[in-house]
Design an enzyme around this catalytic site. Structure first.
Site, short mmCIF file in Angstrom:
data_model
loop_
_atom_site.label_atom_id
_atom_site.label_comp_id
_atom_site.label_asym_id
_atom_site.label_seq_id
_atom_site.Cartn_x
_atom_site.Cartn_y
_atom_site.Cartn_z
N TRP A 84 48.88 2.42 32.90
CA TRP A 84 49.88 2.05 32.85
C TRP A 84 51.51 1.34 32.93
O TRP A 84 52.07 0.96 33.72
CB TRP A 84 49.28 0.27 31.70
CG TRP A 84 50.31 -1.05 32.07
CD1 TRP A 84 49.69 -1.29 32.17
CD2 TRP A 84 51.22 -1.42 30.99
NE1 TRP A 84 50.46 -3.07 32.01
CE2 TRP A 84 51.57 -2.88 30.92
CE3 TRP A 84 51.65 -1.32 29.17
CZ2 TRP A 84 52.37 -3.25 30.51
CZ3 TRP A 84 52.43 -1.34 28.55
CH2 TRP A 84 52.61 -3.00 29.00
N HIS A 85 51.83 2.66 32.11
CA HIS A 85 53.83 2.57 31.40
C HIS A 85 53.64 3.25 32.76
O HIS A 85 55.85 2.86 33.16
CB HIS A 85 53.92 3.51 30.22
CG HIS A 85 53.08 2.53 28.91
ND1 HIS A 85 52.11 2.07 28.60
CD2 HIS A 85 53.93 1.99 28.12
CE1 HIS A 85 52.30 1.51 27.65
NE2 HIS A 85 53.79 2.08 27.12
N GLY A 86 52.82 4.43 33.31
CA GLY A 86 53.84 5.35 34.81
C GLY A 86 53.49 6.48 34.78
O GLY A 86 53.16 7.07 33.59
#
Length: 463
Positions: free
Chosen positions: A357-359
């Protein structure tokens, strides 16, 4: 305000023009959210929430931002209309897939490190909102006895209108930095139902909590601006850093990550102020006499709770609180088979989803795998604490768990900050991977020195 004025102001505070534009719009969410209180009807409130959110996005990131938002939003809504039985799983993978594509295309982490900004951060929040809404609508098909408490509270029996859905996703710019909240709460707040229904206790005043959040934001930003020149993240690849001794390098890792956290504290304090002043942050009344309003729904961080955490297990309860709650309800709990207890798999899977989700930067992946190890190691110490209740050894273990959390958290967080594989491994290697080795040793040691299982407690339930 013209571009020359923007450039001079940005230069004065040491940020780029795009970041300044975002910050101005971000702070503007506070008055925009305050005005929502005076919109006269539910329909107008939905319209106000959607329009103000879209306008703030446009002013912050440009026209393309709303196109990025409406893609997964429309996909989620269509899945609810076309295939209610499978809409949750369809939207989960499709929305995450789209977010990952944006992460890869924009490489936002590099932009953020260089002082740039784009709409990917806001898309991250909207993605969680979309998924929770769609899954809750799918849960509406299940029998009540098959639902967990959180599912019973949040499930949707009726399809929200498209108008309601867009207002929920974009509400007054709350997608900029969260917090994430549920569709059912948004509908009750907008329609003045549930805890927002007028009662004999009167209308709760958000003034005190809003001012507290703004004061906290000012302190956090001031401390961050003071510390960041002293402890830059670029130091980890500086030859001078490699010449330092082990404990000085370890101390620098702590101070660099300690410094970086104040930026997040500032952002979440501003978003808390916006949600509180709108009224959506209201979460009920205390049992005291006279009763006092609670505003926990908007709280995303407990600063002292993070900095003085006695156990790694406590961190999800005090850091990025609403996203941690989302991960618990929509990933962790849903991976537990009925009649079975959760284990390391559920924890690792949840942390992996959080990383994605963060990358897709190596630093994110490494940090969240590290987090799973950190929490697992802390659980071992906690179980030993429980076995030594009432003895001097218990106090020693409590201190040990605190020191362990301090060590491993700040060691692990370096990866989250620097992002690249080379910088992460360079920083970890400079302290001989102590923050990785210690949790692994504890986990392996627990197989030999088997601590008894801890008694049920609030902290254990959250795990």
């Amino acid at each position: 305000m013209g571009l020359p004025e923007m450039e001079s102001m940005a230069s004065a505070i040491g940020v780029s023009v795009p970041v300044l534009r975002f910050l101005l719009c971000f702070v503007a969410t506070i008055p925009v959210s305050f005005l929502h209180r005076f919109v006269p009807s539910a329909v107008c409130r939905h319209l106000y929430a959607a329009v103000t959110g879209a306008v703030l996005s446009y002013l912050s990131f440009g026209f393309s931002s709303n196109l990025h938002f409406f893609g997964p939003m429309l996909l989620g809504y269509v899945s609810m209309v076309v295939s209610r039985r499978y809409c949750g799983i369809i939207t989960f993978f499709a929305a995450f897939g789209y977010l990952i594509g944006c992460h890869v295309y924009y490489m936002s982490g590099d932009a953020w490190k260089e002082g740039g900004i784009d709409a990917t951060g806001a898309l991250m929040v909207i993605t969680l909102k979309i998924i929770s809404c769609v899954i809750n609508y799918q849960d509406g098909l299940l029998k009540e006895e098959d639902l967990r408490e959180a599912q019973k509270k949040n499930c949707l029996l009726k399809l929200p209108s498209l108008f309601e859905y867009i207002g929920y996703c974009l509400c007054c710019g709350s997608h900029f930095a969260g917090p994430v909240y549920e569709m059912k709460d948004y509908l009750d707040w907008t329609e003045r139902k549930g805890i927002w229904k007028p009662s004999e206790k009167g209308n709760p005043s958000p003034l005190g909590s809003t001012l507290r959040a703004l004061l906290q934001a000012a302190i956090c930003m001031g401390l961050y601006l003071y510390l960041v020149p002293l402890f830059p993240l670029s130091r980890f690849t500086d030859p001078l850093y490699q010449e330092w001794g082990f404990f000085k390098r370890l101390g620098y890792q702590y101070m660099a990550c300690f410094t970086a956290r104040w930026k997040y504290y500032f952002i979440w304090s501003i978003s808390e102020a916006a949600i509180v002043v709108s009224g959506l942050g209201f979460s009920g009344w205390t049992n005291s006499s006279p009763p006092k309003p609670l505003w926990d729904r908007a709280k995303n961080v407990d600063v002292l709770g993070v900095e003085l955490a006695k156990s790694s297990v406590q961190l999800p309860l005090v850091w990025n609180i609403q996203v941690s709650t989302w991960l618990r309800h929509y990933v962790y709990e849903r991976l537990i088979q009925k009649g079975r207890k959760p284990g390391f798999f559920q924890l690792l899977a949840t942390q992996t989803v959080s990383a994605v989700w963060h990358g897709l930067y190596p630093g994110y992946i490494i940090f969240f795998v590290q987090s799973a190890l950190m929490i697992a190691g802390s659980r071992v110490i906690y179980r030993w604490q429980q076995a030594a209740t009432g003895t001097l050894f218990e106090k020693i273990l409590v201190l040990m768990n605190f020191a362990y959390t301090l060590l491993v958290l700040n060691y692990s967080a370096v990866g989250f900050m620097v992002l690249s594989l080379h910088e992460t491994l360079t920083a970890y290697g400079s302290v001989y991977y102590v923050g990785t080795i210690v949790p692994v040793v504890l986990i392996l040691l627990s197989k030999v020195v088997k601590p008894p299982k801890p008694a049920t407690s609030k902290a254990r339930k959250v795990e």
